[in-house]
Structures are given as C-alpha cells and as structure tokens.
Design a protein around this motif. Structure first.
Motif, PDB file in Angstrom:
ATOM      1  N   LEU A 184       0.810  -1.216   0.000  1.00  0.00           N
ATOM      2  CA  LEU A 184       0.000   0.000   0.000  1.00  0.00           C
ATOM      3  C   LEU A 184       0.845   1.268   0.000  1.00  0.00           C
ATOM      4  N   THR A 185       1.996   1.232   0.642  1.00  0.00           N
ATOM      5  CA  THR A 185       2.881   2.401   0.629  1.00  0.00           C
ATOM      6  C   THR A 185       3.418   2.651  -0.773  1.00  0.00           C
ATOM      7  N   LYS A 186       3.848   1.596  -1.452  1.00  0.00           N
ATOM      8  CA  LYS A 186       4.395   1.742  -2.805  1.00  0.00           C
ATOM      9  C   LYS A 186       3.314   2.154  -3.803  1.00  0.00           C
ATOM     10  N   ILE A 187       2.109   1.612  -3.653  1.00  0.00           N
ATOM     11  CA  ILE A 187       1.012   2.007  -4.541  1.00  0.00           C
ATOM     12  C   ILE A 187       0.646   3.469  -4.311  1.00  0.00           C
ATOM     13  N   ARG A 188       0.638   3.882  -3.054  1.00  0.00           N
ATOM     14  CA  ARG A 188       0.326   5.292  -2.757  1.00  0.00           C
ATOM     15  C   ARG A 188       1.351   6.222  -3.399  1.00  0.00           C
ATOM     16  N   ASN A 189       2.605   5.796  -3.452  1.00  0.00           N
ATOM     17  CA  ASN A 189       3.648   6.605  -4.092  1.00  0.00           C
ATOM     18  C   ASN A 189       3.473   6.671  -5.610  1.00  0.00           C
ATOM     19  N   MET A 190       2.747   5.693  -6.162  1.00  0.00           N
ATOM     20  CA  MET A 190       2.510   5.651  -7.607  1.00  0.00           C
ATOM     21  C   MET A 190       1.297   6.473  -8.017  1.00  0.00           C
ATOM     22  N   THR A 191       0.421   6.780  -7.068  1.00  0.00           N
ATOM     23  CA  THR A 191      -0.855   7.414  -7.392  1.00  0.00           C
ATOM     24  C   THR A 191      -1.062   8.671  -6.558  1.00  0.00           C
ATOM     25  N   GLU A 192      -2.040   9.452  -6.973  1.00  0.00           N
ATOM     26  CA  GLU A 192      -2.474  10.587  -6.170  1.00  0.00           C
ATOM     27  C   GLU A 192      -3.469  10.092  -5.114  1.00  0.00           C
ATOM     28  N   ASP A 193      -3.814  10.970  -4.173  1.00  0.00           N
ATOM     29  CA  ASP A 193      -4.767  10.578  -3.134  1.00  0.00           C
ATOM     30  C   ASP A 193      -6.185  10.705  -3.676  1.00  0.00           C
ATOM     31  N   VAL A 194      -6.697   9.609  -4.199  1.00  0.00           N
ATOM     32  CA  VAL A 194      -8.055   9.568  -4.753  1.00  0.00           C
ATOM     33  C   VAL A 194      -8.798   8.397  -4.111  1.00  0.00           C
ATOM     34  N   PRO A 195     -10.119   8.376  -4.193  1.00  0.00           N
ATOM     35  CA  PRO A 195     -10.862   7.235  -3.662  1.00  0.00           C
ATOM     36  C   PRO A 195     -10.471   5.943  -4.380  1.00  0.00           C
ATOM     37  N   VAL A 196     -10.244   4.881  -3.616  1.00  0.00           N
ATOM     38  CA  VAL A 196      -9.834   3.595  -4.195  1.00  0.00           C
ATOM     39  C   VAL A 196     -10.689   2.478  -3.610  1.00  0.00           C
ATOM     40  N   ILE A 197     -10.769   1.387  -4.372  1.00  0.00           N
ATOM     41  CA  ILE A 197     -11.450   0.174  -3.896  1.00  0.00           C
ATOM     42  C   ILE A 197     -10.374  -0.865  -3.618  1.00  0.00           C
ATOM     43  N   LEU A 198     -10.331  -1.349  -2.410  1.00  0.00           N
ATOM     44  CA  LEU A 198      -9.315  -2.310  -1.995  1.00  0.00           C
ATOM     45  C   LEU A 198      -9.886  -3.722  -2.063  1.00  0.00           C
ATOM     46  N   VAL A 199      -9.203  -4.602  -2.778  1.00  0.00           N
ATOM     47  CA  VAL A 199      -9.634  -6.000  -2.879  1.00  0.00           C
ATOM     48  C   VAL A 199      -8.615  -6.873  -2.168  1.00  0.00           C
ATOM     49  N   THR A 200      -9.071  -7.591  -1.170  1.00  0.00           N
ATOM     50  CA  THR A 200      -8.236  -8.554  -0.462  1.00  0.00           C
ATOM     51  C   THR A 200      -9.154  -9.592   0.177  1.00  0.00           C
ATOM     52  N   TYR A 221     -12.404   2.145   0.052  1.00  0.00           N
ATOM     53  CA  TYR A 221     -13.559   1.252   0.062  1.00  0.00           C
ATOM     54  C   TYR A 221     -13.061  -0.187  -0.045  1.00  0.00           C
ATOM     55  N   GLY A 222     -13.935  -1.136   0.221  1.00  0.00           N
ATOM     56  CA  GLY A 222     -13.477  -2.520   0.261  1.00  0.00           C
ATOM     57  C   GLY A 222     -14.375  -3.489  -0.481  1.00  0.00           C
ATOM     58  N   ALA A 223     -13.744  -4.532  -1.024  1.00  0.00           N
ATOM     59  CA  ALA A 223     -14.462  -5.653  -1.645  1.00  0.00           C
ATOM     60  C   ALA A 223     -13.751  -6.917  -1.187  1.00  0.00           C
ATOM     61  N   ALA A 224     -14.369  -7.644  -0.264  1.00  0.00           N
ATOM     62  CA  ALA A 224     -13.718  -8.793   0.376  1.00  0.00           C
ATOM     63  C   ALA A 224     -13.931 -10.081  -0.415  1.00  0.00           C
ATOM     64  N   ALA A 225     -12.850 -10.847  -0.551  1.00  0.00           N
ATOM     65  CA  ALA A 225     -12.916 -12.159  -1.207  1.00  0.00           C
ATOM     66  C   ALA A 225     -12.924 -13.255  -0.145  1.00  0.00           C
TER      67      ALA A 225
END
Length: 255
Positions: A184-200, A221-225
């Motif tokens: 998540l730290t590396k992805i945040r460095n790749m993107t701006e602070d925008v709403p995201v959907i987290l899948v895990t 936001y979340g989408a659980a598997a």
C-alpha cells in the motif's frame, strides 16, 4: 449444597473444558502447520500459545489467592483484546462491494505463491477484482514482489491470470512489495490521493484498510474475497496477532 461446594464444582467443570478446548485448538494448528509447511511458523506460534494456556490453567489451580487474581485479571484483559480484534476482523467480512462512483482505482493485494503457482486465496481475490472491473471499468493496480521459495513475482502471476480472463482490462503493476504495508505504501507513491477500492481476503480487510489510511489514502472502500473454510480459523487467529503487531508499529511510527 453450600457455596464452597458450588464453587468447587464450577472449577471442576471449567478446568477440563479449557484443557480440552486448548488441546483441540493446539492439535488443529499443529496439523495445519504440518500439512501447510510454508505457513508452519505462524501455525506453530499459535500452537505454542495454546500450550501456554494449558500450562497456565494448570498453574492457576495450584497457586495462592493473589496469584490467581493476577492471572484472572490478565486473562480477562487478553480475552477482551481478543474479542475486540475479532469484531474488527469480522467487520471486513461483508463481501458486497462497498465503493463510491468517484473511485479511481481497484487495488488488488497479492498473496504468497506456492512454488510460483497461484493459491486459491489469491485466485479468489483476482476473481473479485474482475467482477468489480466488469461493473466499474476502473483500472486494476496489482501489487506483489518475489517472496521466499519463488522465482517469479506475485504481480507477474496475477497479471497473467487477469489478462487470461479479460484481455481488455487495464492492469498497472507494482512488483517489489513483499508485505501489506509495502504493497500500500508503494502504490500510494505511484498514485495521487483519490478514492480507491481495496480488494483482499475477508479476514485481511480490516487491517489492510487501517494500513491504507496510514499510507496516505484518505478514502478507502473494500471488496472482500472469501477464503477456504479449512483456512478460516488459522487466518482469523493469526490476524489477531498481525493487528496487534501493526498497532504497535503505528504507535512507534507516531513517536
């Protein structure tokens, strides 16, 4: 029957119940560690905790009143912490995707490969992500580097599977992270602070959202598997330890 007799009977009933419960749990995690040797470290730690509770239960009934009060207080405190952690974990079990129309990315967290082969846990995450992509058309960001015993990155295997299922989806890769915090730290460095959907995975959702917020995502936001039923007990108990560790790390970062 007098009060002393009732208390004695209650102790006699409670003591074997705790022993039997810990023996069953200990045997489960010992067998789980043997059958899933790559997860044996965590499984054996939990087995050790079960053995520790067994020993503590034996010591409890052979010590003085003050020592018993101390053990009772510590046990009650540990029980409260455990229940609170499990409530937090189960709060992430809602598999109905929760997201905003303003969401910009679908972030899919990797999971350890088995000799370069995708596990059922990871496949379930990717299938959930594909469902969301079909519904929203959002680009997918996948994250996962090379972990012990593997020669390919999790991201490489994930991308291959996603494109085999849907050639038209947009996939952005991060292929160096080896744990959730790095993901998540590396992805945040790749993107701006925008709403995201987290899948895990469902058991992993609460902690992942907590780490995502700490990494700088303000709207997650979340989408659980789902996970395999056989794995559920192991993952849920292991996640309690992971949440406590993460809270301590967050506290040390603040200091």
């Amino acid at each position: 029957m007098n009060d002393n007799g009732e208390k004695k009977n209650a102790v006699l009933i409670r003591r074997p119940f705790i022993n039997i419960s810990m023996l069953i749990l200990g045997c489960y995690f010992l067998m789980y560690g043997i059958l899933n040797w790559k997860k044996s470290k965590d499984a054996l730690v939990i087995t050790g905790i079960c053995i520790g509770v067994l020993l503590l239960n034996q010591i409890y009934h052979n010590c003085g009143r003050r020592a018993r009060m101390t053990v009772t207080f510590l046990s009650a405190a540990a029980g409260v912490v455990f229940v609170l952690c499990e409530i937090c974990i189960f709060s992430g079990y809602d598999r109905k995707a929760d997201y905003s129309e303003d969401s910009r990315y679908i972030i899919v967290l990797g999971s350890r490969l088995d000799d370069g082969i995708m596990t059922e846990t990871l496949r379930n995450r990717l299938d959930k992500a594909l469902e969301l992509e079909e519904r929203t058309g959002l680009p997918l960001i996948i994250s996962g580097g090379i972990t012990a015993g593997n020669s390919v990155t999790e991201a490489e295997v994930m991308k291959e599977y996603l494109l085999s299922q849907n050639r038209n989806c947009t996939v952005i890769t991060e292929d160096t992270a080896t744990n959730t915090k790095e993901n998540l730290t590396k992805i945040r460095n790749m993107t701006e602070d925008v709403p995201v959907i987290l899948v895990t995975s469902d058991f992993h959702m609460y902690r992942s959202k907590m780490i995502a917020k700490a990494a700088g995502f303000s709207e997650v936001y979340g989408a659980a598997a789902k996970v395999n039923t056989w794995d559920t007990l192991y993952y849920n108990l292991r996640e309690v330890l992971a949440i406590l560790r993460e809270l301590m790390l967050l506290r040390s970062d603040l200091n």
